[in-house]
Design an enzyme around this catalytic site. Sequence first.
Site, PDB file in Angstrom:
ATOM      1  N   GLN A  99       0.851  -1.205   0.000  1.00  0.00           N
ATOM      2  CA  GLN A  99       0.000   0.000   0.000  1.00  0.00           C
ATOM      3  C   GLN A  99       0.887   1.255   0.000  1.00  0.00           C
ATOM      4  OE1 GLN A  99      -2.486   1.545   3.241  1.00  0.00           O
ATOM      5  NE2 GLN A  99      -4.275   1.330   1.937  1.00  0.00           N
ATOM      6  N   TYR A 171      -6.171  10.809   3.999  1.00  0.00           N
ATOM      7  CA  TYR A 171      -4.798  11.165   3.594  1.00  0.00           C
ATOM      8  C   TYR A 171      -4.794  11.966   2.286  1.00  0.00           C
ATOM      9  CZ  TYR A 171      -3.937   8.228   7.522  1.00  0.00           C
ATOM     10  OH  TYR A 171      -3.971   7.719   8.799  1.00  0.00           O
ATOM     11  N   ARG A 223      -7.946   2.352  -2.961  1.00  0.00           N
ATOM     12  CA  ARG A 223      -8.806   2.370  -1.768  1.00  0.00           C
ATOM     13  C   ARG A 223      -9.403   3.762  -1.554  1.00  0.00           C
ATOM     14  NH1 ARG A 223      -7.968   0.481   4.587  1.00  0.00           N
ATOM     15  NH2 ARG A 223      -9.738  -0.887   4.391  1.00  0.00           N
ATOM     16  N   GLY A 314      -9.052  -6.953   8.861  1.00  0.00           N
ATOM     17  CA  GLY A 314      -7.971  -6.253   9.557  1.00  0.00           C
ATOM     18  C   GLY A 314      -7.764  -6.813  10.949  1.00  0.00           C
ATOM     19  N   ARG A 315      -8.549  -6.272  11.913  1.00  0.00           N
ATOM     20  CA  ARG A 315      -8.332  -6.651  13.320  1.00  0.00           C
ATOM     21  C   ARG A 315      -8.465  -8.155  13.545  1.00  0.00           C
ATOM     22  NH1 ARG A 315     -12.742  -3.219  15.698  1.00  0.00           N
ATOM     23  NH2 ARG A 315     -13.526  -3.660  13.606  1.00  0.00           N
TER      24      ARG A 315
HETATM   25  C1  LIG Z   1      -3.816  -0.854  13.722  1.00  0.00           C
HETATM   26  C2  LIG Z   1      -4.484  -0.434  12.451  1.00  0.00           C
HETATM   27  C3  LIG Z   1      -3.740   0.187  11.452  1.00  0.00           C
HETATM   28  C4  LIG Z   1      -4.348   0.574  10.249  1.00  0.00           C
HETATM   29  N1  LIG Z   1      -3.562   1.111   9.241  1.00  0.00           N
HETATM   30  C5  LIG Z   1      -4.108   1.309   8.011  1.00  0.00           C
HETATM   31  C6  LIG Z   1      -3.291   1.633   6.899  1.00  0.00           C
HETATM   32  O1  LIG Z   1      -2.043   1.702   6.986  1.00  0.00           O
HETATM   33  N2  LIG Z   1      -3.897   1.831   5.703  1.00  0.00           N
HETATM   34  C7  LIG Z   1      -5.255   1.730   5.537  1.00  0.00           C
HETATM   35  O2  LIG Z   1      -5.754   1.925   4.423  1.00  0.00           O
HETATM   36  N3  LIG Z   1      -6.049   1.388   6.591  1.00  0.00           N
HETATM   37  C8  LIG Z   1      -5.507   1.149   7.794  1.00  0.00           C
HETATM   38  N4  LIG Z   1      -6.306   0.697   8.817  1.00  0.00           N
HETATM   39  C9  LIG Z   1      -7.757   0.395   8.555  1.00  0.00           C
HETATM   40  C10 LIG Z   1      -7.933  -1.083   8.183  1.00  0.00           C
HETATM   41  O3  LIG Z   1      -7.363  -1.349   6.916  1.00  0.00           O
HETATM   42  C11 LIG Z   1      -9.406  -1.511   8.126  1.00  0.00           C
HETATM   43  O4  LIG Z   1     -10.059  -0.759   7.132  1.00  0.00           O
HETATM   44  C12 LIG Z   1     -10.153  -1.313   9.444  1.00  0.00           C
HETATM   45  O5  LIG Z   1      -9.384  -1.782  10.532  1.00  0.00           O
HETATM   46  C13 LIG Z   1     -11.517  -2.019   9.427  1.00  0.00           C
HETATM   47  O6  LIG Z   1     -11.362  -3.400   9.217  1.00  0.00           O
HETATM   48  P1  LIG Z   1     -11.430  -4.469  10.455  1.00  0.00           P
HETATM   49  O7  LIG Z   1     -12.713  -4.178  11.175  1.00  0.00           O
HETATM   50  O8  LIG Z   1     -11.390  -5.795   9.804  1.00  0.00           O
HETATM   51  O9  LIG Z   1     -10.251  -4.189  11.333  1.00  0.00           O
HETATM   52  C14 LIG Z   1      -5.725   0.339  10.046  1.00  0.00           C
HETATM   53  C15 LIG Z   1      -6.473  -0.274  11.066  1.00  0.00           C
HETATM   54  C16 LIG Z   1      -5.876  -0.686  12.240  1.00  0.00           C
HETATM   55  C17 LIG Z   1      -6.699  -1.390  13.286  1.00  0.00           C
END
Ligand SMILES: Cc1cc2nc3c(=O)[nH]c(=O)nc-3n(C[C@H](O)[C@H](O)[C@H](O)COP(=O)(O)O)c2cc1C
Length: 364
Positions: A99, A171, A223, A314-315
């Site tokens: 990314q 961003y 994205r 993600g999480r």
């Molecule tokens: C610790 C953390 C770091 C994240 N860093 C990014 C990132 O670098 N780029 C991005 O597009 N989204 C980032 N996100 C958002 C995640 O990609 C994702 O959209 C969001 O956590 C929802 O998905 P989930 O419910 O499965 O965690 C981050 C989320 C978390 C929890």
Amino acid sequence: MSFFDKFTFQNGVELRNKIAMAPMTTYSGNEDGTVSEQELNYYRERSKETGMIITATTYMQENGQGFDNQFYGGDDDYIPSLKKLAKSIKEQGAKAILQIFHAGRMSKPGLKKNQDIVSASNIPAERENAPIPRELKEEEIYEIIQSFYEVTVRAIKAGFDGVEIHGANTYLLQQFFSPHSNRRIDKWGGNTYKRLKFPLKVVDSVIKAKKDMKKDDFIIGYRFSPEERENPGITLGDTKILVDNLCEKELDYLHISLGKYDQKTIREEDDEITGKEILKVIKGRIPLMGVGSIFSEEDLEKAEEIGYDLIAIGRGLLIEPKIITTLKNEKEIEKVIDKNNTTLPDNLLEKIIKHQKPYGIKIK
Ligand SMILES: Cc1cc2nc3c(=O)[nH]c(=O)nc-3n(C[C@H](O)[C@H](O)[C@H](O)COP(=O)(O)O)c2cc1C
């Protein structure tokens, strides 16, 4: 159709399933901007079952850095570091997607290298202590577009299977598209179409890099965040125009950024699911990746019903690196991390411990 089944992109690249790891910043790169051993191990563990891994976002201009200890992609000297990252993922059978971003006005004030906070215009973000950014000059805008070209070339040289252009989560690309942060009166600002110009130029630049490198099977994703809460702010109507324009580009997938996969619009009185609204605009032209709060097999099924072609987790993958097997066997995962038995890098674990509630994860 099931997210557990294989997926083939239009360019012929096959994924072993339709589940991707969502991009997540790790705050755990080495001080010199290279990828750390802890990160390599973290990605290796999460690449064993997933179809593809979208890495933490990387920056390629000093004033594009967003967070402490991000790994860097702005110089050829960093290709070996990126190579290790791509290898740690690919060796486990997942496709590796880097990314790429510029943080713009969301850069963290006080970062060692970045004392120069820039954006489309000199409008601070609506958050406490947000710095007033410096408006980018036109020549700097072209430099940033070029830096997206160069980082794509580096990603190809490092062996990545693709890149994801980070146009979401407030961003720089989003800052140009947003009527909140973009108040320019030159050709880079104004109505929705003019505010689209910068993100679309970045897309063209990344596609040009792929073509120049003759890498036909390279995956390019984009994205986006569908809405902003601010007034003025991005509306779903604006995003439909963005998506329609993105569908005309040679992109391999779009990735909607949502907190919950079945989220409804946050700005308008409408009870339609945002993902469905976007799918109506796409009309099958490009695969759409959904995301947000997938923790059970039922969540996966509901996301399938919405019509997403791919899904990112993600999480769930921070908690359970082998989430696919766990969901197949146990149907859901517990939102708990055992701090003594995890492959999370130290700084990321520390962040989660500090922000357990907003992250929705308990620590034991
Ligand atoms: C610790 C953390 C770091 C994240 N860093 C990014 C990132 O670098 N780029 C991005 O597009 N989204 C980032 N996100 C958002 C995640 O990609 C994702 O959209 C969001 O956590 C929802 O998905 P989930 O419910 O499965 O965690 C981050 C989320 C978390 C929890």
